[in-house]
Design a protein around this motif. Structure first.
Motif, PDB file in Angstrom:
ATOM      1  N   LEU A  87     150.517  28.132 -38.881  1.00  0.00           N
ATOM      2  CA  LEU A  87     151.405  27.050 -38.424  1.00  0.00           C
ATOM      3  C   LEU A  87     151.885  26.202 -39.592  1.00  0.00           C
ATOM      4  CD1 LEU A  87     152.697  25.189 -36.248  1.00  0.00           C
ATOM      5  CD2 LEU A  87     150.530  23.935 -36.223  1.00  0.00           C
ATOM      6  N   CYS A  88     153.189  26.062 -39.660  1.00  0.00           N
ATOM      7  CA  CYS A  88     153.780  25.083 -40.574  1.00  0.00           C
ATOM      8  C   CYS A  88     154.394  24.012 -39.672  1.00  0.00           C
ATOM      9  CB  CYS A  88     154.831  25.759 -41.446  1.00  0.00           C
ATOM     10  SG  CYS A  88     155.761  24.596 -42.446  1.00  0.00           S
ATOM     11  N   GLY A  89     153.703  22.917 -39.545  1.00  0.00           N
ATOM     12  CA  GLY A  89     154.099  21.897 -38.572  1.00  0.00           C
ATOM     13  C   GLY A  89     155.288  21.068 -39.032  1.00  0.00           C
ATOM     14  N   GLN A  90     155.752  20.252 -38.100  1.00  0.00           N
ATOM     15  CA  GLN A  90     156.928  19.419 -38.360  1.00  0.00           C
ATOM     16  C   GLN A  90     156.612  18.295 -39.351  1.00  0.00           C
ATOM     17  OE1 GLN A  90     159.219  16.646 -35.335  1.00  0.00           O
ATOM     18  NE2 GLN A  90     159.130  18.726 -34.568  1.00  0.00           N
ATOM     19  N   GLU A  91     155.430  17.698 -39.185  1.00  0.00           N
ATOM     20  CA  GLU A  91     155.048  16.575 -40.045  1.00  0.00           C
ATOM     21  C   GLU A  91     154.261  17.087 -41.254  1.00  0.00           C
ATOM     22  OE1 GLU A  91     156.027  13.575 -39.243  1.00  0.00           O
ATOM     23  OE2 GLU A  91     156.788  14.124 -37.267  1.00  0.00           O
ATOM     24  N   ILE A  92     154.481  16.422 -42.399  1.00  0.00           N
ATOM     25  CA  ILE A  92     153.678  16.733 -43.581  1.00  0.00           C
ATOM     26  C   ILE A  92     152.267  16.215 -43.281  1.00  0.00           C
ATOM     27  CG2 ILE A  92     153.373  16.294 -46.048  1.00  0.00           C
ATOM     28  CD1 ILE A  92     155.970  17.772 -45.513  1.00  0.00           C
ATOM     29  N   ASN A  93     151.318  17.117 -43.204  1.00  0.00           N
ATOM     30  CA  ASN A  93     150.007  16.660 -42.743  1.00  0.00           C
ATOM     31  C   ASN A  93     148.841  17.182 -43.580  1.00  0.00           C
ATOM     32  OD1 ASN A  93     150.011  19.282 -41.939  1.00  0.00           O
ATOM     33  ND2 ASN A  93     149.235  18.920 -39.899  1.00  0.00           N
ATOM     34  N   PHE A  94     149.113  17.422 -44.865  1.00  0.00           N
ATOM     35  CA  PHE A  94     147.957  17.754 -45.707  1.00  0.00           C
ATOM     36  C   PHE A  94     147.395  16.463 -46.300  1.00  0.00           C
ATOM     37  CE2 PHE A  94     151.864  18.642 -48.212  1.00  0.00           C
ATOM     38  CZ  PHE A  94     151.738  17.677 -49.184  1.00  0.00           C
ATOM     39  N   ASP A  95     146.173  16.560 -46.785  1.00  0.00           N
ATOM     40  CA  ASP A  95     145.537  15.394 -47.404  1.00  0.00           C
ATOM     41  C   ASP A  95     146.317  15.037 -48.675  1.00  0.00           C
ATOM     42  OD1 ASP A  95     143.946  13.615 -48.828  1.00  0.00           O
ATOM     43  OD2 ASP A  95     142.072  14.519 -48.134  1.00  0.00           O
ATOM     44  N   PRO A  96     146.975  13.881 -48.708  1.00  0.00           N
ATOM     45  CA  PRO A  96     147.852  13.576 -49.837  1.00  0.00           C
ATOM     46  C   PRO A  96     147.121  13.381 -51.158  1.00  0.00           C
ATOM     47  CG  PRO A  96     147.624  11.664 -48.399  1.00  0.00           C
ATOM     48  CD  PRO A  96     146.932  12.798 -47.714  1.00  0.00           C
ATOM     49  N   PHE A  97     145.808  13.232 -51.111  1.00  0.00           N
ATOM     50  CA  PHE A  97     145.056  13.012 -52.346  1.00  0.00           C
ATOM     51  C   PHE A  97     144.469  14.306 -52.912  1.00  0.00           C
ATOM     52  CE2 PHE A  97     144.954   9.007 -50.001  1.00  0.00           C
ATOM     53  CZ  PHE A  97     145.564   8.182 -50.943  1.00  0.00           C
TER      54      PHE A  97
ATOM     55  N   LYS B 293     142.571  11.969 -38.421  1.00  0.00           N
ATOM     56  CA  LYS B 293     143.183  12.056 -37.091  1.00  0.00           C
ATOM     57  C   LYS B 293     144.484  11.271 -37.034  1.00  0.00           C
ATOM     58  CE  LYS B 293     141.305   9.570 -33.874  1.00  0.00           C
ATOM     59  NZ  LYS B 293     140.425   9.001 -32.825  1.00  0.00           N
ATOM     60  N   PHE B 294     144.515  10.097 -37.616  1.00  0.00           N
ATOM     61  CA  PHE B 294     145.651   9.203 -37.409  1.00  0.00           C
ATOM     62  C   PHE B 294     146.621   9.102 -38.565  1.00  0.00           C
ATOM     63  CE2 PHE B 294     143.605   7.180 -33.701  1.00  0.00           C
ATOM     64  CZ  PHE B 294     144.707   7.209 -32.869  1.00  0.00           C
ATOM     65  N   PHE B 295     146.133   9.216 -39.783  1.00  0.00           N
ATOM     66  CA  PHE B 295     147.022   8.952 -40.906  1.00  0.00           C
ATOM     67  C   PHE B 295     147.566  10.234 -41.523  1.00  0.00           C
ATOM     68  CE2 PHE B 295     145.056   4.961 -40.169  1.00  0.00           C
ATOM     69  CZ  PHE B 295     146.129   4.107 -40.294  1.00  0.00           C
ATOM     70  N   SER B 296     146.732  10.965 -42.213  1.00  0.00           N
ATOM     71  CA  SER B 296     147.271  12.198 -42.792  1.00  0.00           C
ATOM     72  C   SER B 296     147.404  13.269 -41.718  1.00  0.00           C
ATOM     73  CB  SER B 296     146.365  12.687 -43.918  1.00  0.00           C
ATOM     74  OG  SER B 296     145.046  12.788 -43.471  1.00  0.00           O
ATOM     75  N   ARG B 297     146.716  13.104 -40.619  1.00  0.00           N
ATOM     76  CA  ARG B 297     146.745  14.058 -39.504  1.00  0.00           C
ATOM     77  C   ARG B 297     146.311  15.452 -39.966  1.00  0.00           C
ATOM     78  NH1 ARG B 297     145.925  13.904 -34.057  1.00  0.00           N
ATOM     79  NH2 ARG B 297     145.967  16.082 -33.592  1.00  0.00           N
ATOM     80  N   ASN B 298     145.543  15.506 -41.057  1.00  0.00           N
ATOM     81  CA  ASN B 298     145.134  16.831 -41.535  1.00  0.00           C
ATOM     82  C   ASN B 298     143.987  17.426 -40.728  1.00  0.00           C
ATOM     83  OD1 ASN B 298     142.608  16.010 -42.962  1.00  0.00           O
ATOM     84  ND2 ASN B 298     144.058  14.808 -44.137  1.00  0.00           N
ATOM     85  N   ILE B 299     143.539  16.718 -39.693  1.00  0.00           N
ATOM     86  CA  ILE B 299     142.567  17.329 -38.779  1.00  0.00           C
ATOM     87  C   ILE B 299     143.195  18.561 -38.124  1.00  0.00           C
ATOM     88  CG2 ILE B 299     143.212  15.937 -36.744  1.00  0.00           C
ATOM     89  CD1 ILE B 299     139.613  16.763 -37.672  1.00  0.00           C
ATOM     90  N   ASP B 300     144.539  18.554 -38.018  1.00  0.00           N
ATOM     91  CA  ASP B 300     145.229  19.713 -37.434  1.00  0.00           C
ATOM     92  C   ASP B 300     144.981  20.985 -38.233  1.00  0.00           C
ATOM     93  OD1 ASP B 300     146.203  18.074 -35.504  1.00  0.00           O
ATOM     94  OD2 ASP B 300     148.300  18.109 -36.170  1.00  0.00           O
ATOM     95  N   GLU B 301     144.750  20.824 -39.543  1.00  0.00           N
ATOM     96  CA  GLU B 301     144.466  21.995 -40.383  1.00  0.00           C
ATOM     97  C   GLU B 301     143.281  22.767 -39.809  1.00  0.00           C
ATOM     98  OE1 GLU B 301     143.537  20.273 -44.169  1.00  0.00           O
ATOM     99  OE2 GLU B 301     145.591  20.461 -44.908  1.00  0.00           O
ATOM    100  N   ILE B 302     142.304  22.005 -39.346  1.00  0.00           N
ATOM    101  CA  ILE B 302     141.092  22.648 -38.825  1.00  0.00           C
ATOM    102  C   ILE B 302     141.289  23.047 -37.369  1.00  0.00           C
ATOM    103  CG2 ILE B 302     138.595  22.425 -38.556  1.00  0.00           C
ATOM    104  CD1 ILE B 302     138.616  20.233 -40.618  1.00  0.00           C
TER     105      ILE B 302
END
Lengths: 258, 256
Positions: B83-93, A88-97
């Motif tokens: 959606l391709c959002g403004q912030e890079i928001n994939f799991d970096p690992f 939710k806060f750091f990678s914000r990848n919750i948006d993916e779902i």
């Protein structure tokens, strides 16, 4: 979204969670094992040999179920709270779902099941470690399994609420440190409430974790401080309350949609 | 008559602890269009995108995607949008292939279908040799392309790109333009926000300019460029941007 697609989405969230648990096993699986080894060595062997029998069994056999449950509760809770918070806060990848058609119920279920997997896996690992120190007998295996899974489920649900509402790292460490751990320790991991003064016995009855530890202990020893049925009832009650709270979050968009 | 890809009517958004971000926006993106939504920082572009994609709840107004109301059937509309959002928001690992396959899974696409599709997309976007590289080790441009690939993995009809080329070098930006153009030729509708106005001028058929939560210009690129007034251009005495840039500055700097 059709049912079979929902199952694919659920599997995806769960798989991602399990892969993460395995990928960072020194953080997710190892700490509880190391801590348990220390507990078994100190409380089981060193102190336990002086204590002798406790409630009719060697002290180490008395503490094994409590220490397993300590690991189960903290791991199930922290897995969901941390994973959700970081997404939710750091990678914000919750948006993916959130941008996908995956229903909120499936999102929650995926995270919860991941917590259940970690809680149960760590519980089993700690139990295996205990074999090096004692050979616990399991009087009622099905009861033990029931409590292992239900406890993981309940604390994964609680961890999700924490993960949803935490605004910073303090938010996910305060509850485990200042609420969960004291409740677990005071729930009878190392002692029977019969050893407490009557007033503290009464106080202990208001600690829900007391029932969880005792229910699980009943599965091993065949005896506990309270009826196992009462323990099951408390566990189911807790689960209903937490399911209700999580249902509210489902309805309101998990507190994630602005 | 082709259905509009996006129809927004009188859309308003008031954040709980903030200003009114959208003050009754109405917008139509025709199907198959390449539509640029332009505006200064904080104008409301990302809020519109958030509402369309389900990340932000609206205060009032209606939004429909290919004729389907986002309130009534959110799952259906989300399945049509990438959606391709403004912030890079994939799991970096995670590795690019896993990121894409997981994203497909959220749309109910099984791994046996998603894996080859992910590999093709990564190849198409020049990430063919990065399948198994950890995400955070990718360069900025690679991360942007991975974000686009992720948005396309479920084969959406409507692609929303929120500043997809921010921080990307000129050469790569141009290759991304080519890729996006091939997508629209393949029938995908694109809604693009960008601060690179030459990008919008080059790619978009329609353009809307938003300022302080209100649409201040909306039409075909030709119609918007026709607003250009050479007499107000900075000319040879100073920096002169493209026509669209000058129109943009004029429309968004008249702050009341």
């Amino acid at each position: 979204m059709s049912f079979d697609k929902q199952l694919v989405a659920l599997y995806t969230i769960l798989r991602k969670g399990v892969v993460r648990i395995l990928r960072i096993w020194p953080q997710t699986l190892l700490p509880s094992i190391v801590t348990s080894v220390l507990y078994f060595a100190v409380f089981g062997n060193i102190l336990g040999s002086r204590i002798g029998n406790f409630n009719g069994v060697p002290y180490i056999l008395f503490v094994v179920p409590g220490l397993v449950m300590l690991a189960v509760i903290t791991n199930a809770y922290m897995d969901v709270a941390t994973t959700f918070f970081v997404s939710k806060f750091f990678s914000r990848n919750i948006d993916e779902i959130l941008v996908s058609p995956t229903p909120s119920l499936i999102i929650i279920s995926g995270y919860i099941l991941s917590g259940v997997v970690r809680g149960t896996a760590v519980g089993i690992l700690v139990l295996l470690v205990s074999l090096f120190f004692a050979l616990p007998s399991i009087a009622h295996p099905l009861v033990a399994i029931l409590f292992l899974i239900l406890s993981s489920l309940v604390f994964a649900l609680a961890g999700l609420i924490n993960g949803i509402y935490a605004k910073n790292f303090d938010g996910i460490s305060i509850v485990p440190t200042f609420v969960l751990t004291p409740f677990v320790y005071l729930g009878g991991v190392f002692y029977s409430i019969k050893s407490l003064p009557p007033s503290w016995q009464t106080v202990s009855l208001f600690n829900p974790i007391f029932y969880i530890i005792n229910g699980f202990r009943y599965g091993f020893l065949g005896t506990s401080d309270v009826s196992p049925l009462t323990c099951v009832a408390v566990l189911l009650g807790l689960m209903l309350v937490l399911l209700g709270a999580n249902w509210y979050f489902i309805r309101t968009g998990l507190g994630l949609r602005q | 008559m082709a259905q509009d890809a996006l129809l927004i009517t009188d859309l308003k958004k008031k954040y709980a602890d903030g200003p009114e971000a959208l003050k009754g926006v109405s917008l139509t993106v025709p199907a198959g269009d390449f539509f640029a939504l332009l505006g200064p920082n904080g104008a409301g572009k990302t809020t519109i995108i958030g509402i369309v994609t389900g990340l932000v709840t609206k205060t009032s107004g209606t939004v429909s995607v290919f004729g389907i109301d986002t309130d009534e059937e959110p799952e259906r509309t989300r399945s049509m949008i990438g959606l391709c959002g403004q912030e890079i928001n994939f799991d970096p690992f995670m590795k690019p292939r896993d990121i894409l396959v997981n994203q497909a899974g959220y749309y109910g696409i099984q791994r046996r279908i998603a894996i080859p599709r992910a590999e093709k997309l990564l190849n198409d976007l020049g990430l063919g040799d990065k399948f198994d590289q950890i995400g955070f080790k990718l360069s900025g441009g690679m991360k942007r392309r991975l974000m686009i690939a992720r948005a396309l993995i479920h084969e959406p009809k409507f692609l929303v790109l929120d500043e997809p080329t921010a921080g990307v070098d000129v050469e790569l930006r141009r290759s991304m333009w080519e890729y996006l153009t091939t997508l629209t030729k393949g029938g995908i509708t694109i809604l693009l926000t960008t601060h690179y106005l030459e990008e919008a001028e080059r790619l978009a058929k329609h353009v809307a300019i938003i300022n302080k939560g209100e649409i201040v210009a909306n039409g075909t690129m030709e119609e918007i460029l026709a607003l250009h007034d050479p007499s107000t251009s900075l000319g040879a005495g100073g920096y002169s941007g493209g026509k669209l840039e000058e129109i943009f500055i004029k429309l968004t700097s008249n702050n009341s």
